[in-house]
Design an enzyme around this catalytic site. Structure first.
Site, short mmCIF file in Angstrom:
data_model
loop_
_atom_site.label_atom_id
_atom_site.label_comp_id
_atom_site.label_asym_id
_atom_site.label_seq_id
_atom_site.Cartn_x
_atom_site.Cartn_y
_atom_site.Cartn_z
N TRP A 26 0.84 -1.21 0.00
CA TRP A 26 0.00 0.00 0.00
C TRP A 26 0.87 1.26 0.00
CZ3 TRP A 26 -0.28 4.03 3.52
CH2 TRP A 26 -1.36 4.91 3.37
N HIS A 27 2.02 1.18 0.70
CA HIS A 27 2.89 2.35 0.80
C HIS A 27 3.54 2.69 -0.53
CE1 HIS A 27 2.47 1.55 5.09
NE2 HIS A 27 2.73 2.83 5.24
N GLY A 28 3.72 1.70 -1.35
CA GLY A 28 4.34 2.02 -2.64
C GLY A 28 4.79 0.75 -3.33
#
Lengths: 478, 299
Positions: free
Chosen positions: A322-324
């Protein structure tokens, strides 16, 4: 628009009086228009994206209400979730997959074009897509009624205080608050100001001061000795906390001034004595999102131990993703997933069998302190992957630190910034530590003068130790 | 308590705390032994003044230089210092002290930038030049210092001011040696910027300074401090030096290749104490300095 910019100060000082001078629909339209202005300030083209997501989820939400046709409900839920994920996936992961695909082609001897399309990541997309997804999922699960007003729903999606970096607010919490005019309340205003000042302290004093030490170390780890890198890693742990918790507090504080009550997003996470406690204290709105919409639907801990471990790992890996789109974030999620699994195993196999009976309070406290230090150490280890530019750098940093050579104080660069950073961390830990013993919120609420003294002191501290320069927030990139 | 009363209390308390803290910090700043606090609060009257950026700090080790020459010198270099700020500081120095015999200037400070200027905001009350430069180049900082008096002490420089509260800051020098893995990782092309072409505006400021100092009988000696072998490019350095020669009619003391032993470097662009000792002995052999030491001993 950054919270720590002159633009935002002008924006908010113009918005608040107008907000309280208007009522009903006018106020709602003002809120929506201002939120779009806030978002469009960064790049007006992405207003289209947020509008499309709003319309799509609003429409799907209205159509998930049929009591007689569950299949139809499911279809509209799927449209909402899949299209949100597709939009998120396209903007967030397109570059990652094309880069990996090109590398793979090059590895196989084919000529992978390096002129592939580069996609700009719209600020806050991960936050508002998750917020809209939670809405349709809650409607489907009959936790909330679908919102009938497009205006209310559009504000729920785009409300400027928490639009670009959370907290991810649930519709059940926010939309009911939109239905009545929030009255001008001096207590809310004072509390909001207090939260904003503490948020700025975390951002401008803690995060931005530490970033001066952290950035230079992670930019070129080869230039620094092991001690210097270890300092960089520990400082990063506090930098990202100060940055993100600071943003959340400012967002919650601004919302509070406007009369909205948003849930806490960070609760002194580095005092966690185990990993599940850490995730109950860190980015609470995201971790609870993953718990409610991923971990529990996967079966949670209801379907046997092996499946529970699998669910934990999947949840944390996706949390990392989700963060990247980068292997570093996946590994970061993986480390947390593994830590949670090992903690479970430890708890199930050892702690249950052998009841600890500490002979004195001191040993309980010492044990707790050891647990806190251990949890913090593993969290820091994971932060190395989160912060490093690439996997090689992460491994280089870890190798360097764990070789236990080259711990030479004279080789530590930026000594004055390091001393300042260490002092600021000690102050933060002291204040947060004290808040476990003294209920500062009650104390401050009961004594108005004390609140003012505390806030004024913090403002002077910000003036004296803050790092000013429109530094962006780390979580804007997510 | 009403909201208005609460807000007034907040603002009043802020200004009161801010004022009390700024008065205390100002006292500390004035009594510190750091170079610029001494400049603005003491008579120095040095025979020799060294100026430059961080390369000036780590190349001109004044305590060793004083031992070697028997003269009295002061190093007024600071990290990131550039020629317009050097100009202002030296003007302030000359206003308050006897003119030195020689000014050594490390030439990599010949840039017309002001990035380091906010560090000097604590001296606004002492120096009109610093105040005016801040007003021109950092209006936000300048006006913020009216809102919060403590804010002028918010800088890395002020932390150094506290560190050197009772200590002689002239002993400030790198005392470590470049790391072998770092040295190996250095790519030559990365740092030739250090001696890239000098801005016309920086050169003009320097020329004016040289002319003025000549009138006052001060000898200005530009020095190009040692450059790590990996960064050295003879053609670029020759052009750089001839540029200064042509514009100022001054001979640059080229020490760029004076240090070949990497144990005399602290990092890619700075010598350490050992390197600074070597530089001091090289400068000691300059005819201008020989003459000066002979005159001094004759007196």
């Amino acid at each position: 628009m950054l919270f720590n910019s002159i633009d935002f100060i002008i924006f908010i000082l113009s918005f608040i009086p107008l907000y309280f001078l208007t009522k009903g629909k006018t106020r709602l339209w003002l809120s929506l228009g201002s939120s779009y202005l806030f978002y469009g300030w960064w790049d007006y083209r992405f207003l289209l994206l947020i509008s499309v997501l709003t319309l799509l989820n609003f429409y799907c939400g209205l159509n998930i209400t049929g009591k007689t046709n569950p299949k139809r409900n499911y279809i509209f839920l799927s449209i909402s979730v899949i299209s949100s994920l597709l939009i998120l996936g396209f903007f967030k992961y397109y570059n990652f997959f094309t880069d990996n695909f090109i590398s793979m082609l090059n590895l196989l001897g084919f000529d992978g074009s390096s002129n592939a399309l580069r996609i700009i990541l719209p600020v806050g997309i991960s936050f508002y897509t998750f917020q809209t997804m939670s809405y349709t999922l809650d409607v489907y699960n009959k936790k909330i009624e679908p919102e009938k007003s497009l205006l209310n729903f559009a504000i729920f999606v785009a409300f400027f205080p928490q639009l670009v970096a959370g907290p991810i607010v649930r519709a059940s919490c926010f939309i009911p608050q939109l239905k009545t005019d929030r009255a001008f309340n001096s207590e809310d205003i004072v509390n909001g100001i207090r939260l904003i000042i503490w948020g700025f302290f975390l951002k401008v004093v803690i995060a931005d001061s530490l970033s001066m030490v952290v950035d230079i170390r992670f930019e070129n780890p080869a230039c620094h000795n092991a001690l210097s890198m270890l300092i960089g890693v520990i400082f990063y742990a506090f930098q990202i906390y100060g940055d993100f918790a600071g943003y959340s507090l400012i967002a919650i504080g601004v919302a509070r001034i406007l009369g909205f009550k948003f849930p806490v997003n960070f609760d002194r996470p580095y005092f966690a004595s185990n990993f599940s406690e850490f995730w109950q204290r860190w980015h609470i709105s995201l971790s609870s999102w993953f718990r409610d919409y991923l971990y529990i639907p996967l079966g949670g801990n209801r379907s046997g131990e092996l499946k529970m471990y699998r669910n934990l790992l999947i949840t944390m890996l996706l949390g990392g993703l989700w963060h990247g789109a980068s292997w570093n974030f996946i590994i970061w999620g993986g480390i947390h997933g593994m830590a949670l699994m090992i903690q479970r195993v430890w708890h199930d196999f050892f702690a249950k069998k052998k009841q600890l009976s500490p002979s004195s309070v001191i040993s309980i406290n010492a044990l707790k302190l050891l647990k806190i230090i251990f949890t913090f150490s593993i969290v820091c280890l994971a932060w190395v992957f989160f912060r490093s530019s690439n996997l090689n750098d992460s491994l280089y940093v870890i190798e360097k630190i764990f070789q236990f050579e080259d711990y030479n104080v004279s080789g530590v660069t930026q000594k004055f910034h390091v001393i300042k950073g260490a002092m600021l961390i000690c102050i933060l830990v002291f204040i947060e530590g004290m808040s476990f013993r003294i209920n500062t919120t009650n104390l401050i609420n009961e004594h108005a003068y004390l609140t003012m003294l505390w806030s004024a002191g913090l403002l002077v501290f910000i003036a004296l130790f803050g790092t000013f320069g429109n530094n962006s927030f780390i979580y804007f990139q997510f | 308590m009403t909201l208005a009363k609460k807000l007034i209390t907040l603002i009043f308390t802020f200004f009161l705390i801010d004022l009390l803290i700024s008065i205390s910090l100002s006292e500390l700043s004035n009594s510190s032994k750091i170079r610029f606090s001494r400049l603005y609060n003491e008579e120095i009257n040095a025979d020799i003044v060294f100026v430059g950026d961080s390369r000036g700090i780590n190349s001109f080790y004044s305590p060793y230089f004083d031992d070697l020459t028997g003269l009295n010198s002061i190093n007024l270099s600071y990290n990131g210092l550039t020629i317009p700020i050097v100009n202002a500081l030296l003007d302030d120095y000359l206003e308050r002290n006897k003119a030195p015999k020689i000014i050594f200037i490390e030439t990599t400070c010949l840039k017309d930038t002001y990035n380091v200027l906010p560090n000097f905001k604590q001296y606004m009350a002492h120096s009109l030049s610093i105040k005016n430069m801040l007003k021109e180049h950092y209006p936000n900082i300048f006006y913020a210092s009216f809102i919060s008096k403590s804010y002028i002490f918010n800088s890395e420089y002020f932390l150094r001011t506290l560190y050197y509260l009772k200590k002689n800051d002239q002993k400030w020098i790198n005392r470590y040696t470049i790391r072998k893995d770092y040295y190996d990782s250095i790519k030559p092309e990365n740092n030739l910027k250090m001696v890239e072409k000098i801005d016309d505006s920086a050169m003009i400021i320097f020329k004016i300074m040289v002319t003025e100092y000549r009138k006052k009988g001060i000898v200005v000696i530009p020095v190009l401090a040692p450059i790590l072998d990996k960064y050295r490019n003879e053609t670029v350095i020759d052009n750089y030096i001839s540029d200064i020669n042509t514009n100022t009619k001054l001979d640059v003391v080229d020490l760029s290749d004076a240090v070949n032993d990497i144990s005399m470097f602290a990092d890619a662009v700075h010598t350490n104490e050992k390197g600074a000792h070597l530089i001091a002995s090289k400068l000691y052999n300059l005819p201008e300095l020989k003459n000066l030491t002979i005159t001094s001993s004759g007196q």
